[in-house]
Design a protein around this motif. Structure first.
Motif, PDB file in Angstrom:
ATOM      1  N   MET A 103       0.860  -1.180   0.000  1.00 52.66           N
ATOM      2  CA  MET A 103       0.000   0.000   0.000  1.00 52.66           C
ATOM      3  C   MET A 103       0.902   1.237   0.000  1.00 52.66           C
ATOM      4  SD  MET A 103      -3.122   0.966   2.598  1.00 52.66           S
ATOM      5  CE  MET A 103      -3.862  -0.636   2.381  1.00 52.66           C
ATOM      6  N   PRO A 104       1.119   1.867  -1.168  1.00 53.09           N
ATOM      7  CA  PRO A 104       2.008   3.034  -1.230  1.00 53.09           C
ATOM      8  C   PRO A 104       1.538   4.149  -0.304  1.00 53.09           C
ATOM      9  CG  PRO A 104       1.480   2.239  -3.422  1.00 53.09           C
ATOM     10  CD  PRO A 104       0.589   1.499  -2.480  1.00 53.09           C
ATOM     11  N   PRO A 105       2.469   4.934   0.243  1.00 52.05           N
ATOM     12  CA  PRO A 105       2.103   5.957   1.245  1.00 52.05           C
ATOM     13  C   PRO A 105       1.207   7.058   0.704  1.00 52.05           C
ATOM     14  CG  PRO A 105       4.408   6.175   0.607  1.00 52.05           C
ATOM     15  CD  PRO A 105       3.929   4.885   0.031  1.00 52.05           C
ATOM     16  N   LYS A 106       1.210   7.280  -0.617  1.00 50.05           N
ATOM     17  CA  LYS A 106       0.395   8.369  -1.147  1.00 50.05           C
ATOM     18  C   LYS A 106      -1.086   8.137  -0.886  1.00 50.05           C
ATOM     19  CE  LYS A 106      -0.461  11.119  -5.293  1.00 50.05           C
ATOM     20  NZ  LYS A 106      -0.166  11.317  -6.736  1.00 50.05           N
ATOM     21  N   ARG A 107      -1.576   6.893  -1.026  1.00 48.80           N
ATOM     22  CA  ARG A 107      -2.984   6.558  -0.781  1.00 48.80           C
ATOM     23  C   ARG A 107      -3.026   5.317   0.094  1.00 48.80           C
ATOM     24  NH1 ARG A 107      -5.060  11.352  -2.614  1.00 48.80           N
ATOM     25  NH2 ARG A 107      -4.539  11.696  -4.805  1.00 48.80           N
ATOM     26  N   ARG A 108      -3.483   5.477   1.294  1.00 48.05           N
ATOM     27  CA  ARG A 108      -3.462   4.346   2.217  1.00 48.05           C
ATOM     28  C   ARG A 108      -4.788   4.184   2.948  1.00 48.05           C
ATOM     29  NH1 ARG A 108       2.488   3.911   5.177  1.00 48.05           N
ATOM     30  NH2 ARG A 108       3.481   2.876   3.420  1.00 48.05           N
ATOM     31  N   TYR A 109      -4.892   3.026   3.602  1.00 47.73           N
ATOM     32  CA  TYR A 109      -5.934   2.713   4.559  1.00 47.73           C
ATOM     33  C   TYR A 109      -7.274   2.408   3.907  1.00 47.73           C
ATOM     34  CZ  TYR A 109      -2.131   4.248   7.485  1.00 47.73           C
ATOM     35  OH  TYR A 109      -0.890   4.384   8.048  1.00 47.73           O
ATOM     36  N   VAL A 110      -8.367   3.038   4.316  1.00 46.47           N
ATOM     37  CA  VAL A 110      -9.706   2.490   4.110  1.00 46.47           C
ATOM     38  C   VAL A 110     -10.081   2.346   2.641  1.00 46.47           C
ATOM     39  CG1 VAL A 110     -12.158   2.827   4.584  1.00 46.47           C
ATOM     40  CG2 VAL A 110     -10.467   3.342   6.350  1.00 46.47           C
ATOM     41  N   TYR A 111     -10.047   3.424   1.869  1.00 42.96           N
ATOM     42  CA  TYR A 111     -10.544   3.360   0.493  1.00 42.96           C
ATOM     43  C   TYR A 111      -9.735   2.414  -0.386  1.00 42.96           C
ATOM     44  CZ  TYR A 111     -12.775   4.976  -3.815  1.00 42.96           C
ATOM     45  OH  TYR A 111     -13.477   5.043  -5.004  1.00 42.96           O
ATOM     46  N   PRO A 112      -8.410   2.448  -0.362  1.00 42.29           N
ATOM     47  CA  PRO A 112      -7.660   1.451  -1.151  1.00 42.29           C
ATOM     48  C   PRO A 112      -7.977   0.013  -0.756  1.00 42.29           C
ATOM     49  CG  PRO A 112      -6.223   3.258  -0.515  1.00 42.29           C
ATOM     50  CD  PRO A 112      -7.504   3.448   0.228  1.00 42.29           C
ATOM     51  N   LEU A 113      -8.214  -0.238   0.547  1.00 38.51           N
ATOM     52  CA  LEU A 113      -8.561  -1.591   0.977  1.00 38.51           C
ATOM     53  C   LEU A 113      -9.918  -2.016   0.420  1.00 38.51           C
ATOM     54  CD1 LEU A 113      -7.355  -1.624   4.690  1.00 38.51           C
ATOM     55  CD2 LEU A 113      -6.359  -2.849   2.752  1.00 38.51           C
ATOM     56  N   LEU A 114     -10.867  -1.079   0.362  1.00 39.68           N
ATOM     57  CA  LEU A 114     -12.174  -1.401  -0.214  1.00 39.68           C
ATOM     58  C   LEU A 114     -12.056  -1.715  -1.707  1.00 39.68           C
ATOM     59  CD1 LEU A 114     -14.452   1.249   1.546  1.00 39.68           C
ATOM     60  CD2 LEU A 114     -14.223  -1.184   2.074  1.00 39.68           C
ATOM     61  N   LEU A 115     -11.155  -1.028  -2.395  1.00 33.61           N
ATOM     62  CA  LEU A 115     -10.951  -1.319  -3.813  1.00 33.61           C
ATOM     63  C   LEU A 115     -10.329  -2.694  -4.018  1.00 33.61           C
ATOM     64  CD1 LEU A 115      -9.707   2.104  -5.237  1.00 33.61           C
ATOM     65  CD2 LEU A 115     -12.004   1.144  -5.304  1.00 33.61           C
ATOM     66  N   VAL A 116      -9.546  -3.161  -3.055  1.00 35.33           N
ATOM     67  CA  VAL A 116      -8.984  -4.511  -3.145  1.00 35.33           C
ATOM     68  C   VAL A 116     -10.104  -5.547  -3.162  1.00 35.33           C
ATOM     69  CG1 VAL A 116      -7.590  -6.238  -1.930  1.00 35.33           C
ATOM     70  CG2 VAL A 116      -6.781  -3.878  -2.095  1.00 35.33           C
ATOM     71  N   ALA A 117     -11.212  -5.256  -2.456  1.00 30.73           N
ATOM     72  CA  ALA A 117     -12.326  -6.203  -2.388  1.00 30.73           C
ATOM     73  C   ALA A 117     -13.228  -6.155  -3.611  1.00 30.73           C
ATOM     74  CB  ALA A 117     -13.150  -5.919  -1.133  1.00 30.73           C
ATOM     75  N   ALA A 118     -13.040  -5.199  -4.522  1.00 30.45           N
ATOM     76  CA  ALA A 118     -13.971  -5.027  -5.639  1.00 30.45           C
ATOM     77  C   ALA A 118     -13.803  -6.041  -6.772  1.00 30.45           C
ATOM     78  CB  ALA A 118     -13.862  -3.598  -6.179  1.00 30.45           C
ATOM     79  N   PRO A 119     -12.592  -6.351  -7.239  1.00 32.46           N
ATOM     80  CA  PRO A 119     -12.483  -7.247  -8.413  1.00 32.46           C
ATOM     81  C   PRO A 119     -13.140  -8.609  -8.266  1.00 32.46           C
ATOM     82  CG  PRO A 119     -10.415  -6.099  -8.057  1.00 32.46           C
ATOM     83  CD  PRO A 119     -11.281  -5.772  -6.880  1.00 32.46           C
ATOM     84  N   PRO A 120     -13.139  -9.281  -7.087  1.00 35.84           N
ATOM     85  CA  PRO A 120     -13.774 -10.606  -7.027  1.00 35.84           C
ATOM     86  C   PRO A 120     -15.298 -10.595  -7.065  1.00 35.84           C
ATOM     87  CG  PRO A 120     -12.132 -10.323  -5.275  1.00 35.84           C
ATOM     88  CD  PRO A 120     -12.419  -8.982  -5.840  1.00 35.84           C
TER      89      PRO A 120
END
Length: 526
Positions: A67-84
């Motif tokens: 998780m690069p420091p520019k964009r971290r935590y909640v929203y990027p994690l939610l995007l990880v759950a989107a493709p499946p």
């Protein structure tokens, strides 16, 4: 500071009653959003979207978690759950979820409004109609950025504290602090919102040093998120661009580096009253690290050294603020009003314009990050191009109405002639919002409404002290202006009714009945 007696006599607003008051706006908002989703099912994948999607990129393409420091935590994690998610691609599920969140936002705004006015039956249906059809709100629900999630969490935090005396409960206070922490976890630049809410809660409860320890346990996490988020030199670079006309052109420290910037600083000073319109141009120059950068190879090498550039930019910016504090505040104010007077992003609500812009953005992405694009759209490039061509031919029924919003804004701001101040005029909505802000600062409302005006003020000056005039920065706090309009009009109606009651002639006493006998008391002689 205590509230006025009339303020404590507000009718109780239940969730069920609030739902029925919000129902017209919810129906209209659902129709508008569903219509746009049918025409454009895929979310806009813009310039900032790839940085939010970086964590998902690392999982599905690099097969590792980063998780690069520019964009971290909640929203990027939610995007990880989107493709499946089955039966739809990532771009579609993000659009659907964010528009559903938009409907929740409408109800949240109605709940907050109903708890701050004396006539919720009048103002809640009217106020909630704005977020139901506001083009900027609809569009940002349709772009892969975290603004909609940030707005949702912020409104939920205010909604927890909106009912009178709700923060007197330690349990409610703990939830309030946890939701305030979530604001920062969604987007670290939401720290001014967090700070404004915490200060407001301290004013309302009158006992900040007696809060439960769980409330204070959230503070270290805010600090942790602050120091572990953001690019190496992103903040200092933006800070330098915000103070550029005030930067000294010679002398230590960084005398050689100042010399490299001297022509750019002088160009920024050439039209200082209108710098808010021009900061974006200088911002790009200051961060260009290519060999053929306009500021020369020596400056490009400085930008490439992130640690040294961050120290350099921070030093020059801080010195400029300390030397010219009032000019700097004036520049911040101009940036705020310039952003508030910016045109709404209604153009991309037209499917043809949407896909023209999306195709331009995607051209390089398909060439340089084809694997990422296949994860997002679950198709190859020829299929994507055919889809974009078909989607761009679609229409939405509300396009003529959206175009009519071109002149509906808070302010009218026009760039001035070189050396002359810009022209700033209040539009109707802006004037009503300003009147509402004045009403919240009256002693009878000052403390309770601090949940609205404190985050508003801290956020505006905190964000625009560094950023330029991007209208997206207004998105998390624009809803407060709708609520302020209701508070101002509600207070005005109170004043009119009060004056009518005081100035109404008192009725003449009725004559006594015919058989009425006045008994005389005997005169007592002392």
């Amino acid at each position: 500071m205590t509230d006025h007696p009339a303020e404590s006599q507000r009718p109780h607003l239940s969730l069920r009653r609030c739902f029925w008051l919000c129902l017209p706006a919810l129906v209209i908002g659902t129709i508008v959003r569903l219509s746009f989703l049918v025409a454009v099912p895929e979310v806009f994948y813009g310039g900032d979207s790839s940085s939010y999607f970086a964590a998902a990129h690392s999982v599905y393409i690099d097969h590792e978690f980063d998780m690069p420091p520019k964009r971290r935590y909640v929203y990027p994690l939610l995007l990880v759950a989107a493709p499946p998610v089955p039966f739809c691609n990532t771009a579609q599920i993000v659009a659907l979820v964010q528009h559903l969140a938009g409907l929740g936002i409408i109800f949240g705004i109605g709940w907050v409004t109903g708890n701050f006015v004396r006539r919720p039956a009048l103002w809640v249906p009217l106020v909630t109609l704005f977020p139901a059809i506001w083009p900027r709100m609809i569009y940002y629900e349709h772009e892969m950025i975290c603004e909609t999630l940030l707005l949702s969490v912020f409104i939920a935090t205010v909604a927890l504290a909106a009912p009178r005396d709700s923060l007197a409960s330690n349990r409610r206070l703990i939830w309030f602090c946890l939701f305030a922490l979530l604001i920062v976890a969604v987007k670290p630049s939401g720290r001014p919102l967090w700070f404004g809410l915490i200060v407001a809660a301290a004013l309302i409860t009158h006992r900040p040093f007696r809060w439960p320890w769980l409330c204070y346990s959230t503070f270290p996490f805010v600090i942790l998120i602050t120091f572990t988020s953001g690019g190496d030199s992103q903040g200092p670079w933006l800070f330098l661009s915000s103070t550029l006309p005030l930067v000294r052109t010679e002398g230590e420290p960084y005398a050689a580096e100042r010399a490299l910037l001297r022509p750019t600083i002088e160009a920024a000073r050439a039209d200082l009253p209108n710098y808010s319109f021009r900061q974006k141009e200088f911002k790009k120059l200051l961060n260009d690290s290519h060999d053929k950068a306009p500021l020369g190879p020596a400056y490009a090498r400085l930008v490439s050294d992130h640690k040294r550039f961050a120290s350099f930019a921070q030093s020059l910016g801080r010195e400029a603020v300390l030397t010219h504090p009032f000019q700097y505040l004036g520049m911040i104010g101009k940036k705020i009003v310039t952003a508030a007077g910016g045109q709404q992003i209604q153009q991309r609500l037209d499917p043809q314009i949407f896909w023209d812009d999306q195709s331009d953005t995607s051209e390089i992405r398909w060439r340089e990050h084809a694997e990422e694009m296949r994860v997002i759209y679950e198709m190859d490039e020829p299929t994507y191009r055919a889809m974009a061509a078909e989607r761009s031919q679609r229409t939405v029924w509300f396009s003529p109405f959206i175009r009519s919003f071109a002149d509906v804004n808070w302010l009218q701001v026009q760039r001035g002639d070189p050396g002359e101040a810009p022209l700033i005029r209040f539009r109707l909505l802006g004037g009503l919002a300003l009147w509402g802000l004045v009403m919240t600062l009256l002693p009878s409302r000052f403390v309770r409404t601090s949940l609205l005006w404190l985050p508003l003020v801290f956020y505006l000056f905190g964000v625009f002290a560094v950023g330029d005039t991007v209208t997206r920065y207004l998105h998390p706090i624009e809803w407060i202006l709708f609520v302020l309009i209701a508070i101002g009009l509600d207070a005005t109606l109170d004043g009119i009714l009060f004056l009518h009651h005081r100035l109404r002639p008192s009725p003449h006493p009725s004559p006594p009945p015919p058989n009425y006998v006045v008994k005389r008391q005997p005169l007592a002689l002392g």
